[in-house]
Design an enzyme around this catalytic site. Structure first.
Site, PDB file in Angstrom:
ATOM      1  N   LYS A   1      -9.454  -0.971   9.088  1.00 31.31           N
ATOM      2  CA  LYS A   1      -8.286  -1.806   9.422  1.00 31.31           C
ATOM      3  C   LYS A   1      -7.201  -0.888   9.960  1.00 31.31           C
ATOM      4  O   LYS A   1      -6.861   0.104   9.327  1.00 31.31           O
ATOM      5  CB  LYS A   1      -7.798  -2.538   8.177  1.00 31.31           C
ATOM      6  CG  LYS A   1      -6.580  -3.431   8.417  1.00 31.31           C
ATOM      7  CD  LYS A   1      -6.349  -4.355   7.229  1.00 31.31           C
ATOM      8  CE  LYS A   1      -5.148  -5.264   7.407  1.00 31.31           C
ATOM      9  NZ  LYS A   1      -3.869  -4.573   7.233  1.00 31.31           N
TER      10      LYS A   1
ATOM     11  N   PRO B   1      -5.629  -7.648   2.867  1.00 29.76           N
ATOM     12  CA  PRO B   1      -5.227  -6.861   1.694  1.00 29.76           C
ATOM     13  C   PRO B   1      -3.712  -6.760   1.660  1.00 29.76           C
ATOM     14  O   PRO B   1      -3.089  -6.415   2.659  1.00 29.76           O
ATOM     15  CB  PRO B   1      -5.857  -5.492   1.963  1.00 29.76           C
ATOM     16  CG  PRO B   1      -6.022  -5.408   3.446  1.00 29.76           C
ATOM     17  CD  PRO B   1      -6.189  -6.814   3.956  1.00 29.76           C
TER      18      PRO B   1
ATOM     19  N   CYS C   1      -1.401   1.146   7.126  1.00 32.87           N
ATOM     20  CA  CYS C   1      -0.210   1.082   6.277  1.00 32.87           C
ATOM     21  C   CYS C   1       0.931   1.905   6.899  1.00 32.87           C
ATOM     22  O   CYS C   1       0.763   3.093   7.189  1.00 32.87           O
ATOM     23  CB  CYS C   1      -0.524   1.601   4.877  1.00 32.87           C
ATOM     24  SG  CYS C   1       0.919   1.450   3.813  1.00 32.87           S
TER      25      CYS C   1
ATOM     26  N   GLY D   1      -2.398 -12.789   5.871  1.00 28.76           N
ATOM     27  CA  GLY D   1      -1.802 -12.162   4.695  1.00 28.76           C
ATOM     28  C   GLY D   1      -0.665 -12.988   4.140  1.00 28.76           C
ATOM     29  O   GLY D   1      -0.850 -13.885   3.317  1.00 28.76           O
TER      30      GLY D   1
HETATM   31  C1  LIG Z   1       3.591  -6.520   0.738  1.00 27.44           C
HETATM   32  C2  LIG Z   1       2.519  -6.072   1.689  1.00 27.44           C
HETATM   33  C3  LIG Z   1       1.489  -5.271   1.229  1.00 27.44           C
HETATM   34  C4  LIG Z   1       0.486  -4.836   2.096  1.00 27.44           C
HETATM   35  N1  LIG Z   1      -0.531  -4.071   1.611  1.00 27.44           N
HETATM   36  C5  LIG Z   1      -1.545  -3.696   2.440  1.00 27.44           C
HETATM   37  C6  LIG Z   1      -2.655  -2.975   1.946  1.00 27.44           C
HETATM   38  O1  LIG Z   1      -2.756  -2.661   0.758  1.00 27.44           O
HETATM   39  N2  LIG Z   1      -3.623  -2.630   2.836  1.00 27.44           N
HETATM   40  C7  LIG Z   1      -3.547  -2.955   4.180  1.00 27.44           C
HETATM   41  O2  LIG Z   1      -4.445  -2.628   4.940  1.00 27.44           O
HETATM   42  N3  LIG Z   1      -2.513  -3.657   4.649  1.00 27.44           N
HETATM   43  C8  LIG Z   1      -1.523  -4.048   3.828  1.00 27.44           C
HETATM   44  N4  LIG Z   1      -0.512  -4.801   4.304  1.00 27.44           N
HETATM   45  C9  LIG Z   1      -0.583  -5.287   5.698  1.00 27.44           C
HETATM   46  C10 LIG Z   1      -1.297  -6.639   5.740  1.00 27.44           C
HETATM   47  O3  LIG Z   1      -2.645  -6.541   5.360  1.00 27.44           O
HETATM   48  C11 LIG Z   1      -1.227  -7.258   7.149  1.00 27.44           C
HETATM   49  O4  LIG Z   1      -1.841  -6.374   8.037  1.00 27.44           O
HETATM   50  C12 LIG Z   1       0.194  -7.540   7.592  1.00 27.44           C
HETATM   51  O5  LIG Z   1       0.953  -8.115   6.541  1.00 27.44           O
HETATM   52  C13 LIG Z   1       0.201  -8.488   8.795  1.00 27.44           C
HETATM   53  O6  LIG Z   1      -0.467  -9.686   8.491  1.00 27.44           O
HETATM   54  P1  LIG Z   1       0.307 -11.040   8.053  1.00 27.44           P
HETATM   55  O7  LIG Z   1       1.380 -11.285   9.091  1.00 27.44           O
HETATM   56  O8  LIG Z   1      -0.745 -12.093   8.039  1.00 27.44           O
HETATM   57  O9  LIG Z   1       0.925 -10.789   6.714  1.00 27.44           O
HETATM   58  C14 LIG Z   1       0.521  -5.211   3.472  1.00 27.44           C
HETATM   59  C15 LIG Z   1       1.562  -6.020   3.921  1.00 27.44           C
HETATM   60  C16 LIG Z   1       2.552  -6.444   3.063  1.00 27.44           C
HETATM   61  C17 LIG Z   1       3.654  -7.330   3.587  1.00 27.44           C
END
Ligand SMILES: Cc1cc2nc3c(=O)[nH]c(=O)nc-3n(C[C@H](O)[C@H](O)[C@H](O)COP(=O)(O)O)c2cc1C
Length: 349
Positions: free
Chosen positions: A159, A37, A120, A244
């Protein structure tokens, strides 16, 4: 026809023991790579596309449960159901009654699975003891989890991060209590809240959670291709990966990683013309989802990421790129996208 290279996929190196299939309630995931997400990014349009390219699961943007209950229009938009996969809706909040009500609204609106956000790091979210701040108050976290479980018959997942900081790496304790209460799957972003997005995700610190619970654990953080997915799985012992930011501008990536982890043929990276068609389709989906006024602004970040992907293989005309990303009139953008694609030149080898 021009081919976009996919540096991430050398299919000859994929062979390994496939992962066990995992289920959330009655839903067996088609593979073990999930789209994370991302608020402002993984909207209905993006999730629909990632699902079509074979993602094992997609999760909605975080929905603030109190705002949803109060009829906030953007929270209602976030409930948009993607095509092709079960509808996994993520709720955030700091009060049991709003989380319960949010779960009921989500279920009524067609959700298939509810995910609770305890990861978050945003100050706006943590100051209200929601998101990762809940990891500092485990009793409160458990109260919210139980409120959601009590309000819905849908499967509920969680999460979170490793903990609040390195002195409080309490994800295993929270996971055990959550799983005992009935949580079906737990995703861990391998950073603490104090890390925000700094440094590197520490996948090995996810292992204590995997060892503590019987439900599937998903490793998340800095997974951007098959190689990092395999490293994250090896170091964490997790059952699946969640991707993500690595999927921005590459909505096909999650499906490719999922197929490779299952030892299935990896779908080819879309070629140049397929990406052009995808960008146009994605733009149209966003116009439908947001309306033209808001849509033209929301689409810019995706268009920018697609151009970054294109720039891995081609020289993208800077003037045209800027023209696409600053155009205010929604109906002009498709023509400008085409002009940008028409003008690219292959990079010298
Ligand atoms: C712009 C942005 C928005 C995000 N929004 C959410 C969210 O709505 N819910 C959530 O659980 N995590 C959110 N995250 C965290 C991501 O789900 C993820 O845990 C984090 O980016 C690490 O994974 P990645 O390195 O694959 O991006 C967000 C991260 C970013 C950068």
């Amino acid at each position: 026809m021009a081919i976009i290279q996919s540096a991430s996929f050398d299919c000859t190196k994929n062979m390994h023991t496939p992962l066990q299939k995992i289920s959330i309630g009655n839903y067996e995931l088609p593979n073990n790579a999930l789209l994370a997400p991302l608020s402002g990014i993984t909207d209905k349009s993006f999730r629909t596309i990632a699902a079509r390219y074979g993602a094992g699961m997609v999760v909605s943007e975080m929905i603030a449960s109190a705002a949803l209950t109060n009829g906030h229009a953007d929270m209602a938009r976030r409930l948009g159901k993607p095509d092709n996969l079960p509808h996994m809706v993520q709720l955030a909040g700091c009060e049991a009654k709003w989380m319960a009500e949010g779960a009921r609204i989500a279920e009524e609106s067609g959700a298939d699975i509810i995910d609770i956000n305890m990861g978050c790091p945003s100050k706006r979210v943590t100051n209200g003891y929601a998101g990762s701040a809940l990891m500092r108050v485990p009793d409160k976290a458990q109260e919210l989890i139980e409120a959601v479980l009590g309000a819905t018959s849908l499967p509920v997942t969680l999460k979170m991060r490793l903990g609040w900081n390195d002195e409080l790496l309490n994800a295993p304790d929270i996971a055990v209590a959550a799983a005992n209460a009935g949580i079906k799957l737990i995703t861990i972003h391998g950073r603490t809240r104090q890390q925000f997005y700094k440094d590197h995700a520490r996948w090995h610190l996810i292992k204590p959670v995997v060892e503590a619970v019987d439900v599937p654990v998903v490793a998340n953080g800095d997974i951007v291709d098959l190689s990092t997915a395999q490293k994250a799985l090896e170091q964490s012992g997790a059952a699946a990966v969640m991707i993500g930011r690595g999927a921005q501008g590459k909505p096909w990536l999650v499906g490719q990683v999922g197929a490779a982890l299952a030892n299935k043929p990896v779908p080819a990276t879309p070629n140049f013309e397929e990406i052009r068609a995808l960008v146009q389709e994605h733009y149209q989906l966003m116009m439908e989802e947001y309306g033209e006024g808001l849509g033209v602004r929301c689409a810019r970040k995706h268009l920018g990421w697609y151009f970054e992907t294109l720039a891995e293989t081609f020289v993208v005309n800077e003037g045209l790129r800027k023209a696409v990303l600053t155009e205010k009139e929604a109906s002009n953008v498709p023509r400008l996208i085409d002009e940008t694609f028409d003008s690219v030149e292959r990079r010298a080898a």
